[in-house]
Motif scaffolding. Structure first.
Motif, PDB file in Angstrom:
ATOM      1  N   LEU A 125    -184.740 -15.729 -38.942  1.00  0.00           N
ATOM      2  CA  LEU A 125    -184.869 -16.675 -37.832  1.00  0.00           C
ATOM      3  C   LEU A 125    -186.071 -16.329 -36.963  1.00  0.00           C
ATOM      4  O   LEU A 125    -186.828 -17.223 -36.548  1.00  0.00           O
ATOM      5  CB  LEU A 125    -183.589 -16.664 -36.994  1.00  0.00           C
ATOM      6  CG  LEU A 125    -182.339 -17.258 -37.653  1.00  0.00           C
ATOM      7  CD1 LEU A 125    -181.111 -17.004 -36.783  1.00  0.00           C
ATOM      8  CD2 LEU A 125    -182.507 -18.750 -37.904  1.00  0.00           C
ATOM      9  N   ALA A 126    -186.260 -15.030 -36.685  1.00  0.00           N
ATOM     10  CA  ALA A 126    -187.394 -14.611 -35.864  1.00  0.00           C
ATOM     11  C   ALA A 126    -188.716 -14.925 -36.557  1.00  0.00           C
ATOM     12  O   ALA A 126    -189.685 -15.358 -35.909  1.00  0.00           O
ATOM     13  CB  ALA A 126    -187.295 -13.113 -35.566  1.00  0.00           C
ATOM     14  N   ASN A 179    -180.462 -14.701 -41.552  1.00  0.00           N
ATOM     15  CA  ASN A 179    -180.267 -13.520 -40.704  1.00  0.00           C
ATOM     16  C   ASN A 179    -181.253 -13.545 -39.547  1.00  0.00           C
ATOM     17  O   ASN A 179    -182.173 -14.377 -39.484  1.00  0.00           O
ATOM     18  CB  ASN A 179    -180.377 -12.227 -41.523  1.00  0.00           C
ATOM     19  CG  ASN A 179    -181.736 -12.049 -42.177  1.00  0.00           C
ATOM     20  OD1 ASN A 179    -182.777 -12.310 -41.571  1.00  0.00           O
ATOM     21  ND2 ASN A 179    -181.746 -11.578 -43.427  1.00  0.00           N
ATOM     22  N   GLN A 180    -181.090 -12.596 -38.633  1.00  0.00           N
ATOM     23  CA  GLN A 180    -181.898 -12.594 -37.412  1.00  0.00           C
ATOM     24  C   GLN A 180    -183.381 -12.382 -37.707  1.00  0.00           C
ATOM     25  O   GLN A 180    -184.240 -12.968 -37.052  1.00  0.00           O
ATOM     26  CB  GLN A 180    -181.389 -11.515 -36.448  1.00  0.00           C
ATOM     27  CG  GLN A 180    -180.024 -11.820 -35.853  1.00  0.00           C
ATOM     28  CD  GLN A 180    -180.006 -13.148 -35.109  1.00  0.00           C
ATOM     29  OE1 GLN A 180    -180.895 -13.438 -34.305  1.00  0.00           O
ATOM     30  NE2 GLN A 180    -178.991 -13.962 -35.381  1.00  0.00           N
ATOM     31  N   ASP A 181    -183.690 -11.568 -38.707  1.00  0.00           N
ATOM     32  CA  ASP A 181    -185.099 -11.342 -39.051  1.00  0.00           C
ATOM     33  C   ASP A 181    -185.741 -12.623 -39.576  1.00  0.00           C
ATOM     34  O   ASP A 181    -186.885 -12.946 -39.240  1.00  0.00           O
ATOM     35  CB  ASP A 181    -185.220 -10.237 -40.102  1.00  0.00           C
ATOM     36  CG  ASP A 181    -184.907  -8.862 -39.539  1.00  0.00           C
ATOM     37  OD1 ASP A 181    -184.952  -8.696 -38.290  1.00  0.00           O
ATOM     38  OD2 ASP A 181    -184.609  -7.950 -40.344  1.00  0.00           O
TER      39      ASP A 181
END
Length: 331
Positions: free
Chosen positions: A136-137, A132-134
């Motif tokens: 990946l960040a 998810n984006q979290d």
């Protein structure tokens, strides 16, 4: 001179013990070939390093060479059975052959442990499913840019867990044996909800494409629920059951036999994943075999491509999916 107890032995300790310069010892321990160091000196350094218990400092070596040689595989919060173990083992062997080490971590949504990408400085992070984006960040925040699947490295097996081909083959296998009214044996384990729904959706699509009546879905987690499921299916004139996996198939067969029914004469059952016990069960369980070893090799290939830039093989993933027919569907 020995290092103090509990203290990491360093190249400096080896140099002091031998009365050599740190540079000379460093060249030997780092395998530097550009410097002219006699074989006698090289042997002395290696022998003293072994005597003192010297171990290379992984993080420092990674900084020097720009590579940690570590691949981190993130496994979703699934029960780790034979199939995943086989995949991981094969990936590990393939990476070790290229000088890389594989480390695994199971992702628990409610866990509080720090993710290993924050602690180990992996060169590549690989997941069975998209991050998810979290996540990946967080990885980018740690300086990790080689993420699979992820931006710039989206290549992945087309159907690594048999989410589409497996259920289709299960339905087609039963249909070719004359079964037109089918049930689906599911599990209510929350950790598997996404996988169950994916395989159920694929099975429903296969049933619809053949013009068959809708699947009758039942959970078979416990003896009482499995017994009720068998009763419901037979009352609805169901003659074939597509099971989520081999565990679900085994529970279905056990419930049917204990109720006095014959498998496959009264109820044919096909599982998924072809665990080793499927061939040992009585009756033996027809199943879907996925080449998880091939999947492991493919994951290793993707990781090495990300790490080294080497081209991917043109023949793609070799994790073939096929029916293994046994007694639970064969009269």
């Amino acid at each position: 001179m020995a290092a103090k107890a509990g203290k990491r032995v360093t190249a400096a300790d080896v140099a002091r013990s031998l009365g050599l310069s740190r540079a000379t010892v460093g060249f030997v321990l780092n395998g530097t070939t550009e410097q002219r160091i006699s074989e006698a000196t090289r042997d002395r350094v290696l022998a003293e390093a072994a005597r003192l218990g010297y171990r290379p400092h992984t993080a420092a070596q990674a900084l020097r060479r720009g590579s940690s040689k570590l691949v981190l595989l993130i496994i979703p919060d699934w029960p780790v059975g034979f199939s995943i173990s086989e995949c991981v083992e094969e990936a590990s062997h393939a990476l070790e052959a290229e000088g890389y080490s594989l480390v695994t971590q199971t992702h628990h949504p409610v866990g509080t442990a720090r993710p290993l990408w924050e602690l180990l400085d992996p060169e590549v992070v690989v997941g069975f499913a998209p991050f998810n984006q979290d996540e990946l960040a967080a990885m980018r925040g740690c300086g990790i840019t080689k993420i699979i699947p992820g931006p710039g490295h989206s290549a992945s097996p087309p159907d690594p867990l048999g989410l589409h081909d497996g259920p289709r083959l299960q339905v087609e296998h039963l249909h070719t044996r004359g079964h037109e009214r089918l049930g689906f044996a599911a599990t209510s384990d929350p950790r598997l909800s996404t996988l169950v729904e994916s395989r159920l959706t694929a099975a429903r699509e296969a049933v619809a494409s053949l013009g068959l009546p809708p699947l009758v879905v039942r959970s078979v987690d416990a003896p009482d629920t499995a017994g009720q499921a068998v009763h419901d299916w037979l009352q609805a004139n169901i003659t074939g059951v597509v099971a989520y996996n081999d565990d679900s198939a085994a529970r279905t067969i056990r419930a049917a036999v204990r109720a006095g029914h014959e498998v496959p004469a009264d109820l044919a059952v096909i599982g998924h994943d072809d665990n080793p016990y499927a061939a040992l069960f009585l009756p033996s369980i027809s199943s879907i075999r996925i080449d998880y070893a091939g999947l492991g090799r493919h994951l290793a290939t993707l990781a090495l491509q990300a790490a080294t830039g080497r081209p991917l093989p043109t023949d793609g993933v070799d994790a073939a999916t096929a029916v293994v027919a046994r007694e639970s569907t064969e009269s």
